[in-house]
Scaffold this motif. Sequence first.
Motif, short mmCIF file in Angstrom:
data_model
loop_
_atom_site.label_atom_id
_atom_site.label_comp_id
_atom_site.label_asym_id
_atom_site.label_seq_id
_atom_site.Cartn_x
_atom_site.Cartn_y
_atom_site.Cartn_z
N PRO A 163 0.81 -1.23 0.00
CA PRO A 163 0.00 0.00 0.00
C PRO A 163 0.84 1.27 0.00
N ALA A 164 1.93 1.31 0.78
CA ALA A 164 2.73 2.54 0.84
C ALA A 164 3.33 2.86 -0.51
N THR A 165 3.87 1.84 -1.17
CA THR A 165 4.46 2.03 -2.50
C THR A 165 3.39 2.44 -3.50
N SER A 166 2.19 1.83 -3.36
CA SER A 166 1.09 2.14 -4.28
C SER A 166 0.74 3.61 -4.22
N VAL A 167 0.77 4.19 -3.02
CA VAL A 167 0.44 5.61 -2.89
C VAL A 167 1.40 6.45 -3.73
N GLY A 168 2.69 6.08 -3.68
CA GLY A 168 3.68 6.81 -4.49
C GLY A 168 3.39 6.71 -5.97
N ILE A 169 3.02 5.50 -6.41
CA ILE A 169 2.71 5.32 -7.83
C ILE A 169 1.49 6.15 -8.22
N MET A 170 0.46 6.16 -7.33
CA MET A 170 -0.75 6.92 -7.64
C MET A 170 -0.46 8.41 -7.70
N LYS A 171 0.46 8.89 -6.85
CA LYS A 171 0.81 10.31 -6.91
C LYS A 171 1.44 10.65 -8.26
N LEU A 172 2.28 9.68 -8.72
CA LEU A 172 2.93 9.90 -10.01
C LEU A 172 1.90 9.92 -11.14
N LEU A 173 0.95 8.97 -11.10
CA LEU A 173 -0.08 8.94 -12.15
C LEU A 173 -0.93 10.20 -12.09
N ASP A 174 -1.18 10.68 -10.88
CA ASP A 174 -1.98 11.89 -10.71
C ASP A 174 -1.24 13.09 -11.33
N ARG A 175 0.08 13.14 -11.13
CA ARG A 175 0.87 14.22 -11.71
C ARG A 175 0.80 14.17 -13.24
N ILE A 176 0.92 12.95 -13.76
CA ILE A 176 0.86 12.80 -15.22
C ILE A 176 -0.51 13.24 -15.73
N ASN A 177 -1.56 12.88 -14.98
CA ASN A 177 -2.92 13.26 -15.36
C ASN A 177 -3.07 14.79 -15.38
N ARG A 178 -2.39 15.45 -14.47
CA ARG A 178 -2.50 16.92 -14.40
C ARG A 178 -1.82 17.61 -15.58
N THR A 179 -0.95 16.89 -16.30
CA THR A 179 -0.37 17.50 -17.51
C THR A 179 -1.36 17.44 -18.67
N GLY A 180 -2.57 16.90 -18.44
CA GLY A 180 -3.57 16.85 -19.50
C GLY A 180 -3.73 15.48 -20.11
N THR A 181 -2.96 14.49 -19.63
CA THR A 181 -3.06 13.14 -20.15
C THR A 181 -4.28 12.44 -19.57
N THR A 182 -5.07 11.84 -20.43
CA THR A 182 -6.22 11.07 -19.99
C THR A 182 -5.71 9.75 -19.41
#
Lengths: 225, 298
Positions: free
Chosen positions: A170-189
């Motif tokens: 779970p702890a590692t997963s949170v890091g991955i989700m933060k990264l995906l969230d950042r990528i999403n904020r660049t406009g990527t669906t």
Amino acid sequence: MIKLENVTKVYKGEMVALREASVDIDKGEFVFLVGPSGSGKSTFLRLLNREERPEQGKIFVAGKDIAELPGYKVPYLRRNIGSIFQDFKLLPSKTVSENVAFALEAIGRPRSAIREAVPQILDLVGLGKKANNMPDELSGGEQQRVSIARAFVNRPLILLADEPTGNLDPATSVGIMKLLDRINRTGTTVVMATHDRGIVDTMRRRVIELDRGRIVRDQARGVYE
Amino acid sequence: MAVRLDYVLKETGSNLARNFTLTFAAILTVAVSLALVAASFLIGQGINNSFLGLRSDVQLFIYMNPGATADQIQSVKKELDRSAQVKEVDFYDQERSFEEFKRLFKEQPDLVATITPADLPQSFRIKPTSSDADVVSALGDSLKSKEGVLRVEYAAEYARQVQRSVRTLNTWVLIVGAVLIGASVLLIFNTIRTAVFARRREIEVMRLVGASNWFIRLPFVVEGLVHGLLGALLAALGAWGFDALWKRNFVNQVAFELLNQIRWDSGQLWQAIAIIFAVGALTGAVGSGIAVSRFLRI
């Protein structure tokens, strides 16, 4: 950005993986696909990058009906779609930076552009210092970051994630989700299939629930159940 | 989008090295089959070059005296034209005989240099209506005593049989060669399939990131082509060696009275080598092409 109209996918003529699914996903959305195993989540993703073709219905990606796309154009569709998986799919004989560079070499990018893009993306995913490590020297979370770097280095319009945290704690997963969230904020669906209740409930994004191939729920700012 | 040459060479090279044993077997099979095809081609050419006149159904030769007058020649020709036993008759004057002589002995320019057209007899080549030995010899006998006739020769049944045997043997060499080419295609097909399997992870990633079909396929097709061409190289060396051996053991040996007639010139050797490389490249391309289209679908 993505639109499914009455899409039905049947495997081997009997097992219905997706039944008359209609969905509309806008550019820059973050969408969770949830549902039990075999409910059609992976099929949903595989239809989007033309790993599979539907038996019925239309699938529009960036305005084009990809069900009708001729085979030789499929690679160009996939250059606009990044994919990550539960098992990372890294090449064990290549270093971290070679793994990322491979994605650009495979689409014929010039070497100078590759030399520039690879360190940049590795910094973005937080692996700048591990560029020369082999995949088996990395933790699971780090390996998933490499695969995200590889999927995103070409700046695709869409990122498909098939249970990207399925093998992670779970702890590692949170890091991955933060990264995906950042990528999403660049406009990527981002479209992500997941079983991870915690993640879905924390992020509060759009949730599409599948059950035996049917869409049974489509909820903005939804939860897992 | 262009596929980079250095990439293709690197990938092909590492595939060849990875599958060394299979690659080696494929190349050797290609080499043996192509060498057989080349040998068959050369012998076939040799048969066509040899046994003066035997390739057609000419069965009777009438040689005229070098000093025969035009009247004497005309009279023999009239007699032949009248005869019911003659189907076709062909006259070789001295120029035409000299042309034929030059063609038959073009590997021996020294000999050709010592001969002029005037040294050669003029001749009639006759195809009788019947190949029955009695009919043919009766026809020959009736002409033997004509004015100006030097001698009458019959195509020897013996030479004909040798020619037929060599030709049959040669057909079998070609058949074995063709069967082995089939085996080569299958071996190359299998080698490429193994290479595709060994690289399935890379291929999966390439497909995912949108590599074009040809980018994925080209290294494998080139690999098959290299198999074919390396095999062809070995076979070309073999054909060259076969050429040297044949010349040493048959052509230049008086003892092999008929086999030493089967000869070919260097132009035909080069033709054989060109055939080797063309068939080799085709074998490699077909074998790898089938493998690639079966195992590297989008």
